[in-house]
Design a protein around this motif. Sequence first.
Motif, PDB file in Angstrom:
ATOM      1  N   THR A  87     -33.856 -26.842  19.780  1.00 23.72           N
ATOM      2  CA  THR A  87     -35.214 -26.485  19.408  1.00 23.72           C
ATOM      3  C   THR A  87     -35.674 -27.321  18.228  1.00 23.72           C
ATOM      4  OG1 THR A  87     -34.507 -24.767  17.865  1.00 23.72           O
ATOM      5  CG2 THR A  87     -34.829 -24.115  20.176  1.00 23.72           C
ATOM      6  N   ALA A  88     -36.986 -27.460  18.118  1.00 25.53           N
ATOM      7  CA  ALA A  88     -37.546 -28.227  17.009  1.00 25.53           C
ATOM      8  C   ALA A  88     -37.128 -27.610  15.675  1.00 25.53           C
ATOM      9  CB  ALA A  88     -39.067 -28.265  17.134  1.00 25.53           C
ATOM     10  N   ARG A  89     -37.109 -26.304  15.606  1.00 29.07           N
ATOM     11  CA  ARG A  89     -36.743 -25.641  14.350  1.00 29.07           C
ATOM     12  C   ARG A  89     -35.302 -25.954  13.973  1.00 29.07           C
ATOM     13  NH1 ARG A  89     -37.442 -19.156  13.032  1.00 29.07           N
ATOM     14  NH2 ARG A  89     -36.607 -19.229  10.909  1.00 29.07           N
ATOM     15  N   ARG A  90     -34.408 -25.933  14.939  1.00 25.32           N
ATOM     16  CA  ARG A  90     -33.004 -26.224  14.667  1.00 25.32           C
ATOM     17  C   ARG A  90     -32.829 -27.671  14.209  1.00 25.32           C
ATOM     18  NH1 ARG A  90     -28.464 -23.914  12.917  1.00 25.32           N
ATOM     19  NH2 ARG A  90     -26.616 -24.278  14.215  1.00 25.32           N
TER      20      ARG A  90
ATOM     21  N   ARG B 218     -38.832 -33.357  26.159  1.00 28.55           N
ATOM     22  CA  ARG B 218     -38.340 -31.984  26.309  1.00 28.55           C
ATOM     23  C   ARG B 218     -38.098 -31.637  27.769  1.00 28.55           C
ATOM     24  NH1 ARG B 218     -42.694 -29.368  22.075  1.00 28.55           N
ATOM     25  NH2 ARG B 218     -41.589 -29.935  20.157  1.00 28.55           N
TER      26      ARG B 218
ATOM     27  N   ARG C 282     -36.458 -36.440  19.077  1.00 32.91           N
ATOM     28  CA  ARG C 282     -37.480 -35.753  18.282  1.00 32.91           C
ATOM     29  C   ARG C 282     -38.074 -36.651  17.212  1.00 32.91           C
ATOM     30  NH1 ARG C 282     -40.246 -31.540  16.908  1.00 32.91           N
ATOM     31  NH2 ARG C 282     -40.479 -30.856  14.764  1.00 32.91           N
TER      32      ARG C 282
ATOM     33  N   SER D 253     -30.586 -35.451  20.894  1.00 28.34           N
ATOM     34  CA  SER D 253     -31.758 -34.618  20.619  1.00 28.34           C
ATOM     35  C   SER D 253     -32.483 -35.074  19.352  1.00 28.34           C
ATOM     36  CB  SER D 253     -31.339 -33.152  20.477  1.00 28.34           C
ATOM     37  OG  SER D 253     -30.771 -32.663  21.675  1.00 28.34           O
TER      38      SER D 253
END
Length: 289
Positions: free
Chosen positions: A182-185, A174, A224, A220
């Motif tokens: 973002t992790a949520r996205r 990050r 992750r 990305s």
Amino acid sequence: MSVQNRFPDDYDPSSLRAIVTPSAFARQNLFYVQEAGHIRLLKSHAGLQRSSLDSYLIVQVAAGSGVLHYGGRDYPLGAGQCFWVDCRRPHGYRSAPHDPWELRWVHFNGRSAPGFYQLFGDDCPVFTPADSAAVARRLDAVLRAAQRWDTPAELNASAEIAALLAEIVTHKARAADPGALTARRLDEVRDYLIEHCTEELTLDGVAAQFYISKYYLARSFKRRYGETIIGCVNSARLDAAKQLLRYTDLTLGEIAAQCGFKEQSYFTRRFKEAEGQTATAYRRAWRGK
């Protein structure tokens, strides 16, 4: 087996080091501790110089300052900073002459250690964790386990090291790309891939679906989850195929088609690569026929 060492007079009496001989089980299956410690210097000294040590070392500077020499470079270190090095390579670290430091550390190894270190990367060994207190708690927990070395302690230490490595790798990824999704996205993208895995999916199509640059998304996503988008899709397709193999009488060709594989030959090849056995053998083993 664990041995706790005494220190010279230039160390605070509260300093502690535990040298550990891991069990055969730990060497084969766990992240295992070789040495852990927490020291406070009363005065600075020349420091350490090592190489060709089959170990990985994570150090947190709790107070004071100093320098790490690694990869032909010097890295200044201050309170709250950490470093992670591959000890097979030449490395050294020392406290600043007039600012004796306090350190927590763990020397460890394990079959998964090289893979985690590869994810961490060798470009810059120094990092500032998002939560220094959490790093300190994990290192302290490892040291406590090393002091009472037995099977439960080995398991606990391995779990703490695994969690610490995951936090370090994630944080560095990050920090390297502060504008990363973002992790949520990304979780939304992954959920979409799994839900629609039997359909024809392309990186261009998925990026357009979420209004994201495909290059940005691919980078990305890999950071992750540790796998590519196509790798995620293929894994989801194989999961769906396993359901059909176990609970239906569909042919391999029909299963391949229903799960999004264009050709049966590609499906059977990917299945064997993933499972180490053919789809037919998998079906027979799970159905007991």
